[in-house]
Design a protein around this motif. Structure first.
Motif, short mmCIF file in Angstrom:
data_model
loop_
_atom_site.label_atom_id
_atom_site.label_comp_id
_atom_site.label_asym_id
_atom_site.label_seq_id
_atom_site.Cartn_x
_atom_site.Cartn_y
_atom_site.Cartn_z
N THR A 1 8.87 -3.59 -5.78
CA THR A 1 8.41 -2.33 -5.21
C THR A 1 9.58 -1.37 -5.11
O THR A 1 10.73 -1.72 -5.41
N ASP A 2 9.27 -0.14 -4.68
CA ASP A 2 10.34 0.85 -4.55
C ASP A 2 11.27 0.55 -3.38
O ASP A 2 12.32 1.17 -3.26
N ASP B 1 3.49 2.74 2.83
CA ASP B 1 4.45 3.68 2.23
C ASP B 1 5.30 2.99 1.16
O ASP B 1 6.49 3.27 1.00
N THR B 2 4.68 2.08 0.43
CA THR B 2 5.39 1.25 -0.55
C THR B 2 4.61 1.22 -1.86
O THR B 2 3.40 0.99 -1.86
N THR B 3 5.31 1.44 -2.96
CA THR B 3 4.68 1.50 -4.28
C THR B 3 5.18 0.37 -5.17
O THR B 3 6.38 0.09 -5.20
N GLU C 1 0.84 -1.20 0.00
CA GLU C 1 0.00 0.00 0.00
C GLU C 1 0.87 1.25 0.00
O GLU C 1 1.77 1.39 0.83
N PRO C 2 0.64 2.20 -0.93
CA PRO C 2 1.48 3.39 -0.99
C PRO C 2 1.23 4.40 0.12
O PRO C 2 2.08 5.24 0.40
N ARG D 1 6.34 -1.13 -8.53
CA ARG D 1 6.97 -0.59 -9.74
C ARG D 1 6.88 -1.53 -10.94
O ARG D 1 6.88 -1.09 -12.08
#
Length: 410
Positions: free
Chosen positions: A228-229, A210-212, A178-179, A214
């Motif tokens: 992820t980032d 806090d994770t996106t 979840e971003p 990619r």
């Protein structure tokens, strides 16, 4: 009276459309009612798709709004597997994908919304799933029921979290990405979002906030890992994407109707062209309680909006001003939420969120804008009355369990 003058067409055979058809007949309309749906299914409601049906505690038919024979028995022409390709508001006609031209006296747009697609490399790989339709639920249920699989869920909104709970109940290893800083951050904010973060972690979910995402990488054309980032690759057998929904406004926009995050309607669910109405997920309706247009994607809006639109089509004096409502069931947590809380609202609780049952209140300027009851039941009516009253209520009264909710309204 011509056939056109007696024909009401309902575009979208979901809950809103089916309930509108039911209401037209219940209110005595004796003209032609045509219910057109693009899916090859009886009209159905969506909550079972991510709840009972996905968990395996409810059958497929539990999602149906009415039984097969209801439509013929009530003189409703049900056209499933049929798409409306054009709306001619000047000519009061609809074009169908089978070439038929369908005249109407009045038309309801209940076209719903579609799952937002994940715009990253690898999103087209086999093993990437979405959950919006009954066919999606059929496939995902079969995937999860095998058990012992590694599932990565993209998005910690309602769909993502309910799928996570179902996947864990079937014995799968689940990772949620979840971003935002917490699950449900945009809806509930950090404090209440944290309640759901702790809930899922207690049930063995790896939750990365806090994770996106990619990229999705594959092997042999099928998903193998999620990049992820912050992580080079999360191994997975299946990816479920739950990053929101987009209203299906193409038909309305092409017809020249006002569209702004949905089909714009007034308080009576009338769109910007004569004899055109909208309800359910696709409608951005003027809400007298909030003094602005509001689009609500949840089940209760379709359940109540369809009948309200039908009455408006019949010329009744309609003011659609229901307090927004939704609910969820995840593991041993049951929750109902009423209202529209804002990002700047203050949240106070009656009861301790760590003890199980509690009620959270969102307040602004001393007024309750929203309320969420968790494992506390039969309080929706007084909570909605409190929100609607717009009364200023002392925090001490909101948080005091010995103060009846009914007393807060006056």
């Amino acid at each position: 009276m011509t056939a056109q003058e007696k024909t009401y067409v309902l575009v979208g055979a979901g809950l809103a459309g089916a309930k509108a058809a039911e209401t037209l007949r219940a209110e005595g309309f004796d003209g032609r009612v045509v219910l057109v749906g693009s899916e090859p299914e009886l009209p159905y409601e969506r909550p079972p798709l991510s709840k009972g049906y996905l968990l395996g505690t409810a059958g497929r038919d539990s999602a149906h709004v009415h039984a097969q024979d209801w439509y013929a028995a009530h003189g409703v022409e049900l056209r499933t597997g049929t798409r409306v390709t054009r709306l001619d508001v000047a000519g009061h006609r609809l074009a169908l994908d089978d070439g038929e031209e369908l005249p109407y006296a009045k038309v309801l747009l209940a076209t719903g919304s579609s799952a937002r697609r994940l715009p990253v490399p690898g999103a087209e790989l086999e093993g990437v799933r979405y959950l919006r339709t009954l066919a999606d639920a059929d496939r995902l249920k079969a995937d999860l029921a095998e058990g012992g699989r590694r599932i990565v869920i993209v998005g910690a909104g309602w769909i993502g979290l309910e799928v996570a709970a179902a996947a864990r109940s079937h014995g799968n290893a689940v990772t949620v990405v979840e971003p935002q800083p917490t699950p449900l951050h945009a809806v509930l904010g950090p404090q209440m979002g944290g309640v759901f973060a702790r809930l899922h972690r207690r049930h063995g979910v790896d939750l990365f906030t806090d994770t996106t995402v990619r990229e999705i990488r594959g092997a042999g054309g099928r998903v193998a890992s999620v990049v992820t980032d912050g992580r080079a690759g999360l191994p997975t057998d299946l990816v479920v994407v739950g990053i929101g929904a987009v209203p299906n406004t193409e038909l309305a926009a092409t017809a020249g109707l006002a569209v702004d995050n949905g089909v714009v309607t007034d308080h009576a669910l009338r769109a910007s062209a004569p004899d055109v109405y909208a309800a359910g997920d696709v409608a951005a309706s003027f809400h007298p309680l909030y003094g602005r247009h509001v689009r609500v994607e949840h089940w209760a809006n379709a359940l109540n909006g369809g009948p309200a639109a039908a009455r408006s089509m019949l010329g009744h004096d309609v003011v659609y001003d229901r307090v927004p409502y939704f609910y969820t069931d995840q593991y041993d947590l049951g929750m109902e939420y009423s209202g529209l809380g804002g990002p700047g609202d203050t949240v106070v609780c009656r009861g301790n969120p760590e003890d199980g049952g509690f009620i959270a209140f969102w307040t602004a300027d001393g007024r309750v804008t929203a309320a969420m009851n968790v494992n506390v039941w039969d309080v929706t009516a007084p909570l909605q009355e409190l929100i609607r009253s717009r009364r200023r209520v002392p925090v001490a009264a909101l948080t005091d369990p010995d103060t009846p909710l009914e007393r807060l309204v006056g």
